[in-house]
Enzyme design. Structure first.
Site, PDB file in Angstrom:
ATOM      1  CG  ASN A   9     -25.498  30.849 101.546  1.00 13.24           C
ATOM      2  OD1 ASN A   9     -24.504  30.441 100.936  1.00 13.24           O
ATOM      3  ND2 ASN A   9     -25.527  30.983 102.862  1.00 13.24           N
ATOM      4  CE  LYS A  11     -26.921  27.840 104.597  1.00 17.71           C
ATOM      5  NZ  LYS A  11     -27.282  27.870 105.996  1.00 17.71           N
ATOM      6  CG  HIS A  94     -23.855  33.110 106.205  1.00 15.77           C
ATOM      7  ND1 HIS A  94     -23.969  32.154 107.191  1.00 15.77           N
ATOM      8  CD2 HIS A  94     -25.009  33.071 105.501  1.00 15.77           C
ATOM      9  CE1 HIS A  94     -25.147  31.559 107.070  1.00 15.77           C
ATOM     10  NE2 HIS A  94     -25.803  32.094 106.062  1.00 15.77           N
ATOM     11  CD  GLU A  96     -24.245  28.593 107.793  1.00 14.93           C
ATOM     12  OE1 GLU A  96     -23.707  28.529 106.669  1.00 14.93           O
ATOM     13  OE2 GLU A  96     -25.455  28.356 107.970  1.00 14.93           O
ATOM     14  CD  GLU A 166     -28.985  34.989 106.251  1.00 18.73           C
ATOM     15  OE1 GLU A 166     -29.703  34.402 105.445  1.00 18.73           O
ATOM     16  OE2 GLU A 166     -27.842  34.622 106.527  1.00 18.73           O
ATOM     17  N   GLY A 172     -31.480  27.640 108.948  1.00 18.03           N
ATOM     18  CA  GLY A 172     -31.379  26.189 108.848  1.00 18.03           C
ATOM     19  C   GLY A 172     -32.136  25.442 109.927  1.00 18.03           C
ATOM     20  CB  SER A 212     -36.425  28.815 108.101  1.00 23.41           C
ATOM     21  OG  SER A 212     -35.419  28.155 108.859  1.00 23.41           O
TER      22      SER A 212
HETATM   23  C1  PEP Z   1     -28.696  31.120 104.898  1.00 25.44           C
HETATM   24  O1  PEP Z   1     -27.859  30.257 104.776  1.00 25.44           O
HETATM   25  O2  PEP Z   1     -28.382  32.303 104.686  1.00 25.44           O
HETATM   26  C2  PEP Z   1     -30.048  30.746 105.294  1.00 25.44           C
HETATM   27  C3  PEP Z   1     -30.920  31.685 105.525  1.00 25.44           C
HETATM   28  O3  PEP Z   1     -30.307  29.409 105.395  1.00 25.44           O
HETATM   29  P1  PEP Z   1     -31.773  28.721 105.508  1.00 25.44           P
HETATM   30  O4  PEP Z   1     -32.626  29.360 104.433  1.00 25.44           O
HETATM   31  O5  PEP Z   1     -31.519  27.264 105.239  1.00 25.44           O
HETATM   32  O6  PEP Z   1     -32.304  29.010 106.851  1.00 25.44           O
END
Ligand code: PEP
Length: 249
Positions: A9, A11, A94, A96, A166, A172, A212
């Site tokens: 992803n 972003k 997501h 976000e 998630e 992040g 992460s």
């Molecule tokens: C994501 O954006 O879906 C995500 C899991 O980000 P990160 O791997 O940076 O935690």
């Protein structure tokens, strides 16, 4: 046996020029992977990335879709537009988007139905906040998200969907869920799908962990029986993403 699926992803990172450069770096490194590999990219990168990954084992994904086909929705992108551009997967809901762009379980459901109508595979995100985890309501919360997201989705359609678990507190932050925590929730999601549909649907649907994920924790996470791969943010923007994709090498 479910095939693993590992999706990046991106972003709001990577200009069109940078997106092509990243594809050129990653193409040879992810070639021959056992898992399905998907790059979910910003809308403006869709066309250049499609060209850059032609003839490779990388599939093209978008990061969002609107739930109407066309009309006066300035700034939005429709499922038929994505389909025509060659998009095969789309991230829906997501955290976000839920936090900054007011997405709700209801809009997630509408978007899921629209993507399925156009033959685009949804990667539907769900996850709890740290407060919800501390309150002990993680599984209840996620079961509710899943039940609303899958309303009016048939079992045959559901089998094609990818779910990304998630935990918001792990996105992040560098704070990865323990393998036990990730497996517990992914297993809980599979049970929920079995309740909504049947065992066959639950055994077919693919459930990713996201939050992460990196080259050093991927192998252990993906070895869990209910974790069928990962949705990867930060680490998908680097050559190291190939180590996640080839976690079993
Ligand atoms: C994501 O954006 O879906 C995500 C899991 O980000 P990160 O791997 O940076 O935690």
């Amino acid at each position: 046996m479910r095939k693993k699926i590992i999706a990046g992803n991106w972003k709001m990172n990577m200009t069109p020029t940078e997106s092509v450069a990243l594809c050129e770096t990653l193409k040879p490194l992810v070639a021959g992977a056992d898992a399905d590999v998907v790059f979910c990219v910003p809308a403006i990168d869709i066309i250049p990335v499609k060209e850059a990954i032609k003839g490779t084992n990388i599939s093209l994904g978008a990061e969002n879709v609107y739930f109407e086909d066309k009309g006066a929705f300035t700034g939005e992108i429709s499922a038929p537009m994505l389909k025509d551009a060659g998009v095969e997967y789309v991230v829906i809901g997501h955290s976000e988007r839920r936090e900054y762009f007011a997405e709700t379980d209801e809009t997630v459901n509408k978007k899921l139905l629209k993507a399925l109508e156009y033959g685009i595979i949804p990667i539907v995100c769900c996850g709890e906040s740290l407060t919800q985890r501390e309150q002990g309501i993680t599984l209840d919360w996620i079961r509710m998200q899943i039940k609303i997201a899958f309303q009016n989705v048939t079992a045959d359609q559901a089998k094609t969907v990818v779910i990304a678990y998630e935990p918001i507190w792990a996105i992040g932050t560098g704070k990865v869920a323990t393998t036990e925590q990730a497996e517990e929730v992914c297993g809980g999601i599979r049970k929920c799908i079995a309740e909504i549909y049947d065992e066959a649907t639950a055994e077919t649907i693919r459930i990713q962990y996201g939050g992460s994920v990196n080259a050093s924790n991927a192998a252990e996470l993906f070895a869990q029986p209910d974790i069928d791969g990962g949705l990867v943010g930060g680490a998908s923007l680097k050559a190291d993403f190939s180590k996640i994709v080839k976690y079993n090498a």
